[in-house]
Design a protein around this motif. Structure first.
Motif, short mmCIF file in Angstrom:
data_model
loop_
_atom_site.label_atom_id
_atom_site.label_comp_id
_atom_site.label_asym_id
_atom_site.label_seq_id
_atom_site.Cartn_x
_atom_site.Cartn_y
_atom_site.Cartn_z
N HIS A 256 0.82 -1.21 0.00
CA HIS A 256 0.00 0.00 0.00
C HIS A 256 0.86 1.27 0.00
O HIS A 256 0.35 2.36 -0.27
CB HIS A 256 -0.93 0.01 1.21
N GLU A 257 2.16 1.15 0.28
CA GLU A 257 3.06 2.30 0.27
C GLU A 257 3.63 2.57 -1.13
O GLU A 257 4.40 3.50 -1.30
CB GLU A 257 4.20 2.10 1.26
N GLY A 258 3.23 1.77 -2.09
CA GLY A 258 3.76 1.90 -3.45
C GLY A 258 4.81 0.85 -3.70
O GLY A 258 5.54 0.43 -2.78
N LEU A 259 4.93 0.41 -4.95
CA LEU A 259 5.82 -0.71 -5.26
C LEU A 259 7.29 -0.42 -4.94
O LEU A 259 7.96 -1.28 -4.36
CB LEU A 259 5.65 -1.12 -6.72
N PRO A 260 7.85 0.76 -5.28
CA PRO A 260 9.27 0.99 -4.97
C PRO A 260 9.58 0.84 -3.48
O PRO A 260 10.57 0.19 -3.10
CB PRO A 260 9.52 2.42 -5.46
N GLN A 261 8.77 1.43 -2.62
CA GLN A 261 9.01 1.33 -1.18
C GLN A 261 8.78 -0.09 -0.70
O GLN A 261 9.52 -0.60 0.17
CB GLN A 261 8.10 2.28 -0.42
N ALA A 262 7.78 -0.76 -1.23
CA ALA A 262 7.50 -2.14 -0.83
C ALA A 262 8.67 -3.05 -1.19
O ALA A 262 9.07 -3.91 -0.39
CB ALA A 262 6.22 -2.63 -1.48
N VAL A 263 9.25 -2.87 -2.38
CA VAL A 263 10.38 -3.71 -2.79
C VAL A 263 11.61 -3.41 -1.93
O VAL A 263 12.33 -4.34 -1.53
CB VAL A 263 10.69 -3.50 -4.29
N ARG A 264 11.85 -2.15 -1.62
CA ARG A 264 12.99 -1.81 -0.76
C ARG A 264 12.84 -2.46 0.62
O ARG A 264 13.78 -3.07 1.14
CB ARG A 264 13.13 -0.30 -0.61
N ASN A 265 11.67 -2.32 1.21
CA ASN A 265 11.44 -2.92 2.52
C ASN A 265 11.54 -4.45 2.46
O ASN A 265 12.04 -5.09 3.40
CB ASN A 265 10.07 -2.51 3.06
N ALA A 266 11.06 -5.03 1.37
CA ALA A 266 11.12 -6.48 1.22
C ALA A 266 12.57 -6.96 1.11
O ALA A 266 12.94 -7.99 1.69
CB ALA A 266 10.31 -6.92 0.01
N CYS A 267 13.39 -6.22 0.37
CA CYS A 267 14.82 -6.58 0.27
C CYS A 267 15.50 -6.48 1.63
O CYS A 267 16.33 -7.33 1.99
CB CYS A 267 15.52 -5.66 -0.73
N ALA A 268 15.14 -5.45 2.39
CA ALA A 268 15.74 -5.28 3.72
C ALA A 268 15.31 -6.40 4.66
O ALA A 268 16.13 -6.96 5.40
CB ALA A 268 15.34 -3.92 4.29
N ALA A 269 14.03 -6.75 4.65
CA ALA A 269 13.55 -7.83 5.51
C ALA A 269 14.21 -9.15 5.14
O ALA A 269 14.61 -9.93 6.03
CB ALA A 269 12.03 -7.94 5.39
N ALA A 270 14.36 -9.42 3.84
CA ALA A 270 15.01 -10.66 3.41
C ALA A 270 16.47 -10.68 3.83
O ALA A 270 17.00 -11.72 4.24
CB ALA A 270 14.88 -10.80 1.90
N ALA A 271 17.14 -9.53 3.73
CA ALA A 271 18.54 -9.46 4.15
C ALA A 271 18.68 -9.76 5.63
O ALA A 271 19.58 -10.51 6.06
CB ALA A 271 19.12 -8.08 3.83
N LEU A 272 17.82 -9.21 6.45
CA LEU A 272 17.86 -9.50 7.88
C LEU A 272 17.60 -10.98 8.15
O LEU A 272 18.21 -11.57 9.04
CB LEU A 272 16.81 -8.66 8.61
N SER A 273 16.72 -11.59 7.37
CA SER A 273 16.33 -12.97 7.64
C SER A 273 17.47 -13.95 7.46
O SER A 273 17.49 -15.01 8.11
CB SER A 273 15.14 -13.36 6.75
N VAL A 274 18.41 -13.66 6.56
CA VAL A 274 19.49 -14.62 6.28
C VAL A 274 20.63 -14.53 7.28
O VAL A 274 21.58 -15.31 7.22
CB VAL A 274 20.04 -14.45 4.85
N THR A 275 20.53 -13.60 8.22
CA THR A 275 21.58 -13.48 9.24
C THR A 275 21.35 -14.39 10.43
O THR A 275 22.15 -14.41 11.37
CB THR A 275 21.68 -12.02 9.74
N ARG A 276 20.23 -15.16 10.40
CA ARG A 276 19.91 -16.08 11.49
C ARG A 276 19.45 -17.41 10.90
O ARG A 276 19.06 -17.49 9.74
CB ARG A 276 18.83 -15.49 12.39
N LEU A 277 19.45 -18.43 11.72
CA LEU A 277 19.14 -19.78 11.28
C LEU A 277 17.63 -20.01 11.24
O LEU A 277 16.90 -19.58 12.13
CB LEU A 277 19.78 -20.80 12.22
N GLY A 278 17.17 -20.71 10.20
CA GLY A 278 15.78 -21.14 10.11
C GLY A 278 14.94 -20.25 9.23
O GLY A 278 15.14 -19.04 9.16
N ALA A 279 13.95 -20.87 8.57
CA ALA A 279 13.08 -20.12 7.68
C ALA A 279 12.30 -19.06 8.44
O ALA A 279 12.32 -17.87 8.10
CB ALA A 279 12.12 -21.08 6.97
N GLN A 280 11.60 -19.46 9.50
CA GLN A 280 10.84 -18.51 10.30
C GLN A 280 11.69 -17.89 11.40
O GLN A 280 11.43 -16.75 11.82
CB GLN A 280 9.61 -19.19 10.90
N GLY A 281 12.71 -18.59 11.84
CA GLY A 281 13.55 -18.09 12.93
C GLY A 281 14.24 -16.78 12.61
O GLY A 281 14.51 -15.98 13.51
#
Length: 297
Positions: A256-281
């Protein structure tokens, strides 16, 4: 608060950490084994819930110990489970995952996920009608994927199709999606094209808007004009399992914030996720993501 409906798989992940991947016929001593909740549908639902969305999950679990554990975990995340079906004559879905050197190899057994039906989807139509975004993947029957695309189109609700595991789909289905979110291999498979073709050309061939994930490089997105690049964020990678699901969950939350902002936030969230073990962890909370983003330009 964004309202997100996820139609998808729910698995128990059976995770082995190893020094490397075993070759054919080889027995290799692993470092560690654990069971953690997963499945693309459940993962994307958890990612969206942790980022502040009101999430409903439409899916199925088996009448077994894994099913009970999976349901309890989803309840703890605050996900609405009124459309979660318990199947008496099928086991819960499983994913056998080997993690080695920051990469992963996965074998999925669908189990109860094969019982997620168009009728179950129709029963959830009121919830879908009021959603800001719908997420669907391809670890459930294709007839249910098609029904999701058609229902979302009919109701005017944006459907994000994450085409994984990849297979070719009819063009008329793809035209019903607001966005598809493949990697390069998945996009080529989806279109029946050569995976070695330039990914920007593949994006131009797609009959619907594409948000293309490219691992550490970030993502590219295209709606009407040329593809735009959102660079990735440099992090120390521990485990890439679930990074794509984190990306998709975040994309739905921030759409709802617009595609450019949504993609930036999604890239950031994905980057954070790979710094820890587990899909949901590894999936971040909203406050964590916002704080982390303030340190990035």
């Amino acid at each position: 608060m964004a309202r997100v409906v996820v139609i998808g798989s729910i698995n128990m992940d059976l995770v082995t950490l190893a020094p490397r991947f075993a070759g054919p016929g080889e027995t290799l001593l692993g470092d560690r084994f654990l069971t953690v909740p997963g499945g693309k549908g459940a993962n994307q639902a958890v990612a969206a819930a942790r980022l502040g969305a009101e999430v409903t999950l439409v899916g199925a679990i088996g009448d077994d110990a894994f099913g009970a554990q999976l349901r309890e975990g989803l309840e703890r995340e605050g996900i609405h489970l009124g459309h979660l079906r318990r199947v008496a004559d099928a086991g819960s879905g499983t994913a056998s995952i080997t993690v080695a050197g920051g990469e992963n190899s996965i074998i999925v057994v669908p189990g109860a996920n094969a019982r997620v039906t168009p009728a179950q989807l129709e029963a959830a139509s009121d919830v879908i009608r009021s959603a800001d975004a719908v997420l669907v993947q391809m670890e459930i029957p294709l007839e249910t994927v098609e029904a999701t695309l058609r229902l979302g189109h009919r109701l005017g609700v944006p459907v994000i199709l994450n085409p994984a595991p990849a297979q070719r789909l009819p063009v008329e289905w793809l035209k019903l999606a607001r966005y598809v979110t493949p990697n390069q291999h998945e996009l080529a498979t989806l279109l029946g094209a050569d995976p070695n073709d330039d990914f920007r050309e593949l994006m131009r061939q797609a009959p619907c808007p594409v948000v293309l994930t490219r691992g550490g490089e970030g993502a590219w997105y295209r709606e009407d004009g040329e593809a735009t690049h959102q660079p990735g964020f440099a992090v120390d990678v521990i485990d890439t399992t679930g990074a794509g699901d984190t990306f998709n969950g975040a994309l739905a939350v921030f759409l709802h914030e617009g595609l450019p902002q949504a993609v930036r936030n999604a890239c950031a969230a994905a980057a954070l996720s790979v710094t820890r073990l587990g899909a949901q962890g590894g999936m971040p909370m909203l406050d964590e993501l916002n704080t982390w983003l303030t340190t990035r330009t």
